[in-house]
Design an enzyme around this catalytic site. Structure first.
Site, PDB file in Angstrom:
ATOM      1  N   ASP A  61       0.870  -1.117   0.033  1.00  0.00           N
ATOM      2  CA  ASP A  61      -0.046  -0.041  -0.180  1.00  0.00           C
ATOM      3  C   ASP A  61       0.972   1.233   0.092  1.00  0.00           C
ATOM      4  O   ASP A  61       1.909   1.300   0.668  1.00  0.00           O
ATOM      5  CB  ASP A  61      -0.801  -0.055   1.367  1.00  0.00           C
ATOM      6  CG  ASP A  61      -2.446   0.855   0.900  1.00  0.00           C
ATOM      7  OD1 ASP A  61      -3.241   0.413   0.912  1.00  0.00           O
ATOM      8  OD2 ASP A  61      -1.909   2.107   0.778  1.00  0.00           O
ATOM      9  N   CYS A 111     -10.569  -8.576 -19.920  1.00  0.00           N
ATOM     10  CA  CYS A 111     -11.674  -9.120 -20.850  1.00  0.00           C
ATOM     11  C   CYS A 111     -12.970  -8.731 -20.967  1.00  0.00           C
ATOM     12  O   CYS A 111     -13.447  -8.792 -22.026  1.00  0.00           O
ATOM     13  CB  CYS A 111     -11.621 -10.689 -20.663  1.00  0.00           C
ATOM     14  SG  CYS A 111     -10.517 -11.703 -20.936  1.00  0.00           S
ATOM     15  N   CYS A 118     -15.993  12.091  -3.422  1.00  0.00           N
ATOM     16  CA  CYS A 118     -15.834  11.411  -2.009  1.00  0.00           C
ATOM     17  C   CYS A 118     -16.668  10.471  -2.030  1.00  0.00           C
ATOM     18  O   CYS A 118     -18.046  10.436  -2.066  1.00  0.00           O
ATOM     19  CB  CYS A 118     -16.018  12.474  -1.056  1.00  0.00           C
ATOM     20  SG  CYS A 118     -15.967  11.603   0.555  1.00  0.00           S
ATOM     21  N   CYS A 155      -9.811 -10.171 -26.287  1.00  0.00           N
ATOM     22  CA  CYS A 155      -9.523  -9.321 -25.329  1.00  0.00           C
ATOM     23  C   CYS A 155      -8.303  -8.609 -25.687  1.00  0.00           C
ATOM     24  O   CYS A 155      -7.553  -8.783 -26.691  1.00  0.00           O
ATOM     25  CB  CYS A 155      -8.949 -10.332 -24.019  1.00  0.00           C
ATOM     26  SG  CYS A 155      -8.012  -9.393 -22.737  1.00  0.00           S
ATOM     27  N   CYS A 161      -3.193 -12.164 -22.343  1.00  0.00           N
ATOM     28  CA  CYS A 161      -4.388 -12.937 -22.055  1.00  0.00           C
ATOM     29  C   CYS A 161      -4.738 -14.094 -23.177  1.00  0.00           C
ATOM     30  O   CYS A 161      -5.150 -15.123 -23.052  1.00  0.00           O
ATOM     31  CB  CYS A 161      -5.549 -11.765 -21.826  1.00  0.00           C
ATOM     32  SG  CYS A 161      -6.912 -13.077 -21.369  1.00  0.00           S
TER      33      CYS A 161
HETATM   34  P1  ATP Z   1     -10.793   6.805   0.715  1.00  0.00           P
HETATM   35  O1  ATP Z   1     -10.396   6.761  -0.753  1.00  0.00           O
HETATM   36  O2  ATP Z   1     -12.496   6.552   0.693  1.00  0.00           O
HETATM   37  O3  ATP Z   1     -10.230   7.428   1.709  1.00  0.00           O
HETATM   38  P2  ATP Z   1      -8.907   4.557   0.944  1.00  0.00           P
HETATM   39  O4  ATP Z   1      -8.033   5.315  -0.215  1.00  0.00           O
HETATM   40  O5  ATP Z   1      -8.218   3.822   2.202  1.00  0.00           O
HETATM   41  O6  ATP Z   1     -10.303   5.160   1.020  1.00  0.00           O
HETATM   42  P3  ATP Z   1      -9.942   1.754   0.253  1.00  0.00           P
HETATM   43  O7  ATP Z   1     -10.892   1.042  -0.697  1.00  0.00           O
HETATM   44  O8  ATP Z   1     -10.277   1.788   1.917  1.00  0.00           O
HETATM   45  O9  ATP Z   1      -9.536   3.214  -0.159  1.00  0.00           O
HETATM   46  O10 ATP Z   1      -8.629   1.001   0.297  1.00  0.00           O
HETATM   47  C1  ATP Z   1      -7.794   0.604  -0.965  1.00  0.00           C
HETATM   48  C2  ATP Z   1      -6.430   0.769  -0.595  1.00  0.00           C
HETATM   49  O11 ATP Z   1      -5.679   0.458  -1.787  1.00  0.00           O
HETATM   50  C3  ATP Z   1      -6.047   2.286  -0.168  1.00  0.00           C
HETATM   51  O12 ATP Z   1      -5.457   1.926   1.097  1.00  0.00           O
HETATM   52  C4  ATP Z   1      -4.989   2.530  -1.258  1.00  0.00           C
HETATM   53  O13 ATP Z   1      -3.771   3.417  -0.726  1.00  0.00           O
HETATM   54  C5  ATP Z   1      -4.512   1.324  -1.696  1.00  0.00           C
HETATM   55  N1  ATP Z   1      -4.037   1.406  -3.186  1.00  0.00           N
HETATM   56  C6  ATP Z   1      -4.769   1.999  -4.355  1.00  0.00           C
HETATM   57  N2  ATP Z   1      -4.166   1.914  -5.354  1.00  0.00           N
HETATM   58  C7  ATP Z   1      -2.798   1.486  -5.054  1.00  0.00           C
HETATM   59  C8  ATP Z   1      -1.623   1.293  -5.727  1.00  0.00           C
HETATM   60  N3  ATP Z   1      -1.363   1.829  -7.082  1.00  0.00           N
HETATM   61  N4  ATP Z   1      -0.378   0.967  -5.072  1.00  0.00           N
HETATM   62  C9  ATP Z   1      -0.624   0.551  -3.685  1.00  0.00           C
HETATM   63  N5  ATP Z   1      -1.630   0.786  -2.993  1.00  0.00           N
HETATM   64  C10 ATP Z   1      -2.716   1.520  -3.628  1.00  0.00           C
HETATM   65 ZN    ZN Z   2      -8.416 -10.772 -20.831  1.00  0.00          ZN
END
Ligand code: ATP
Ligand code: ZN
Length: 292
Positions: free
Chosen positions: A67, A192, A213, A266, A271
């Site tokens: 993350d 796909c 949001c 696709c 794939c």
């Molecule tokens: P909100 O956008 O509502 O504040 P959030 O960003 O915590 O919430 P969630 O749906 O709870 O979103 O979780 C998705 C998680 O995926 C987040 O913690 C975000 O940081 C992570 N994430 C999204 N894209 C990537 C990426 N490209 N690389 C690493 N982590 C990612």
């Molecule tokens: Zn595919």
């Protein structure tokens, strides 16, 4: 005597004995196999963090967490993270809490963006043996991200490695979600079919949009995490029926399941190549069967 034995089992303070009971009751053949399994979870947000906690409590062998974000007070309407975690990276906060719950798990924390050029390479390196970028060292990848680009990135990495993965999502209005198993060349990949727009009552308009949001509910996210990890356990330990797709519509309590076939047209060349490879394998198996 039987009751005495049962209460003795219940008093046992080893949490694994409850899990091992699954085996005694004939649900799982070999529960301890879970110690040999490694799962990579991308996105440690509302769904991913809960999924990681479930896997940790189930005794998974290895857990790789990815993350790029930090914990904020705004995340407190979800489960798992606590106010004292705010400011920490989500992956470090997760390791800290999960280590206390189960120190037997091998945790790896990757605070990074998987969609940048360097991030993609590092992601692929981290899930492959000796970082060779070719042979996967994980049993499953779980996608718990909240955007299209990150899902496309996971899709590409898993197609390259022929790595099975599970996609998950919660709609922007927080009242529907889904999980989907993706086996390169065997099922539809993420490219796909248009994402989420399957006959599940999930409205395309509720997909995450930039600058809007989104709503979120700990209930829906908790349920999707539960579906995701339940399917993961069945997949890893070979019991029950793994759902290729399971939708959840909270407004109607509607849970559609379906198969999603790969699309021969696709847009992802890898794939298409794997679809041909799998089709040939299938034909060969059929021939072998006919020959006896
Ligand atoms: P909100 O956008 O509502 O504040 P959030 O960003 O915590 O919430 P969630 O749906 O709870 O979103 O979780 C998705 C998680 O995926 C987040 O913690 C975000 O940081 C992570 N994430 C999204 N894209 C990537 C990426 N490209 N690389 C690493 N982590 C990612
Ligand atoms: Zn595919």
């Amino acid at each position: 005597e039987k009751i005495a034995k049962m209460s003795a089992e219940v008093k046992d303070d080893n949490p694994y004995s409850r899990l091992m009971a699954l085996q005694r009751m004939g649900i799982v053949k070999d529960y301890e196999k879970i110690r040999e399994k490694t799962v990579a979870v991308v996105g440690i947000g509302g769904v991913g963090s809960v999924a990681c906690e479930m896997l940790t409590r189930c005794g998974i062998g290895g857990l790789l967490m990815y993350d790029y974000d930090k914990v904020e007070l705004a995340n407190m309407n979800r489960l798992f993270f606590r106010p004292e975690h705010s400011g920490m990276t989500k992956t470090d906060a997760a390791v800290k809490t999960l280590m206390e719950i189960n120190p037997d798990v091998n945790f790896e924390s990757y605070h990074m963006n998987i969609t940048t050029v360097d991030g993609y390479d590092k992601f692929v390196e981290s899930i492959t043996k000796d970082g060779d970028g070719k042979t996967s060292r994980v049993d499953l990848v779980l996608s718990c991200v909240d955007n299209y680009e990150a899902r496309m990135t996971i899709n590409q990495a898993c197609l390259e490695l022929e790595q099975n993965w599970m996609e998950s999502g919660v709609s922007e209005d927080a009242v529907s979600g889904h999980i989907q198993v993706i086996e390169p060349g065997v099922t539809a990949c993420f490219e796909c079919v248009p994402p989420l727009v399957v006959a599940s009552g999930i409205d395309e308009k509720t997909l995450k949009r930039e600058g809007v949001c989104a709503a979120s509910l700990p209930t829906t996210m908790g349920m999707v995490a539960g579906f995701l990890v339940q399917n993961t356990l069945k997949y890893l330990l070979n019991f029950g029926q793994v759902s290729p797709y399971l939708g959840y519509n909270a407004m109607k309590d509607y849970f559609p399941t379906m198969d999603i076939q790969p699309n021969p047209g696709c847009s992802n060349a890898r794939c298409c190549k794997l679809q041909v490879k799998y089709e040939e394998k299938r034909k060969q198996r059929k021939l072998d069967k006919e020959k006896g």
